[in-house]
Design an enzyme around this catalytic site. Sequence first.
Site, PDB file in Angstrom:
ATOM      1  N   TRP A   9     -94.670   3.968  21.782  1.00 48.48           N
ATOM      2  CA  TRP A   9     -93.400   4.086  21.071  1.00 48.48           C
ATOM      3  C   TRP A   9     -92.865   2.709  20.685  1.00 48.48           C
ATOM      4  CZ3 TRP A   9     -91.230   6.518  17.651  1.00 48.48           C
ATOM      5  CH2 TRP A   9     -89.872   6.835  17.553  1.00 48.48           C
ATOM      6  N   LYS A  45     -85.779   6.832  27.504  1.00 49.59           N
ATOM      7  CA  LYS A  45     -85.139   8.113  27.810  1.00 49.59           C
ATOM      8  C   LYS A  45     -85.340   8.429  29.288  1.00 49.59           C
ATOM      9  CE  LYS A  45     -86.014   9.829  23.119  1.00 49.59           C
ATOM     10  NZ  LYS A  45     -86.719  10.850  22.299  1.00 49.59           N
ATOM     11  N   LYS A  52     -84.307  16.451  28.771  1.00 49.26           N
ATOM     12  CA  LYS A  52     -85.255  17.337  28.071  1.00 49.26           C
ATOM     13  C   LYS A  52     -86.676  17.111  28.567  1.00 49.26           C
ATOM     14  CE  LYS A  52     -86.838  13.878  25.418  1.00 49.26           C
ATOM     15  NZ  LYS A  52     -88.200  13.392  25.207  1.00 49.26           N
ATOM     16  N   ASN A  87     -94.926  14.856  28.703  1.00 50.70           N
ATOM     17  CA  ASN A  87     -94.280  15.667  29.735  1.00 50.70           C
ATOM     18  C   ASN A  87     -94.774  17.114  29.669  1.00 50.70           C
ATOM     19  OD1 ASN A  87     -92.020  13.888  31.054  1.00 50.70           O
ATOM     20  ND2 ASN A  87     -91.945  13.444  28.870  1.00 50.70           N
ATOM     21  N   VAL A 116     -96.727   6.966  30.894  1.00 47.08           N
ATOM     22  CA  VAL A 116     -95.607   7.310  31.770  1.00 47.08           C
ATOM     23  C   VAL A 116     -95.139   8.740  31.496  1.00 47.08           C
ATOM     24  CG1 VAL A 116     -93.219   6.754  32.369  1.00 47.08           C
ATOM     25  CG2 VAL A 116     -94.858   4.913  31.935  1.00 47.08           C
TER      26      VAL A 116
END
Length: 339
Positions: free
Chosen positions: A12, A109, A195, A261, A284
């Site tokens: 990112w 986040k 989220k 995730n 991660v």
Amino acid sequence: MTKIAVLGNGSWGSVLGSMLADNGNDVTLYGNIESVNEEINKTHTNSHYMKDWKLNENAKATGDLEEALNGAELVLFVLPTKAVRIVAKNVRKVLDKTGAKPLLVTATKGIEPGTKKLISEILTEEVYPNDEDKIVAISGPSHAENVAQKDLTAIACASTDEENAKKVQKIFSNDYVRFYTNDDLVGVEVGGAVKNVIAIAAGILVGQGYGDDAKAALMTRGLAEITRLGVNYFGAKPMTFSGLSGIGDLIVTCTSVNSRNWRAGKQIGEGKSLDYVLKNMGQVVEGATTVKAVHELSEEKNIDMPICDAIYRVLYENTDVAEEIKQMMGRDPKPEIRL
């Protein structure tokens, strides 16, 4: 042209840095893996995190924080939650020497375990005490893989200072990513962080063989939990969670194979252990960290968050996934709309 330091050159961070260079800015990426820095500078690629993709050739990389921050008017944090505080402390040391006061933007986040602090709170504490106005958070439906291909999306940029949010909107927006300002800094951050926990749950459902109805129900009730936490603990505005950083980010993170995730949750639903998943992901999984803080918050304030609490038990108390789902469906009847 704005001089920008991007702290974090993972997937990112690299994509955002390249995008900002596309926009005509002077971008330096900072990371602690020297081989990644060398590859970015020599071939404009980052194969460690992003296969078959090239960064804008004007984006540079360095392992020297002072070099990255030199002259920066904007500092973008794109780090794992667990790394933000220590890097922020080091940023403060550099800025104290130079006297510079760049705008700080967070694309991280998460919620810090232990302190239960949002990223903006960490940056305020460590870099700009008592000056939250210089912090902007960006969050929305935006996977690195899609933005790298210049697929279309929209992202919220939030600050307690409207002018700083507008500055970020102007610097970051282009013809494939549209930014909207928002004055609910904590709400935007809570949506982006929690989220990830719901996305793990969505992946678990898929791993267990459940279909679209179950996923839709989970996402909807998950949004209710996110809203409840944001409003009752952090003082967020309920409407924020109907926006890009709320339902928008939740949808993409719970449904896309690009969501780490979701992928982690799917493997857990298929019977893999958390340790196995984390060792083999190579990236991660923020939701696995954030759920610790969320669980503490829900217990501290007695906030009803059954999905998040169940994910905590599955990940850290090794409870049975099928049994957790059974208990979830057998809970006492409740009204749908409540804070």
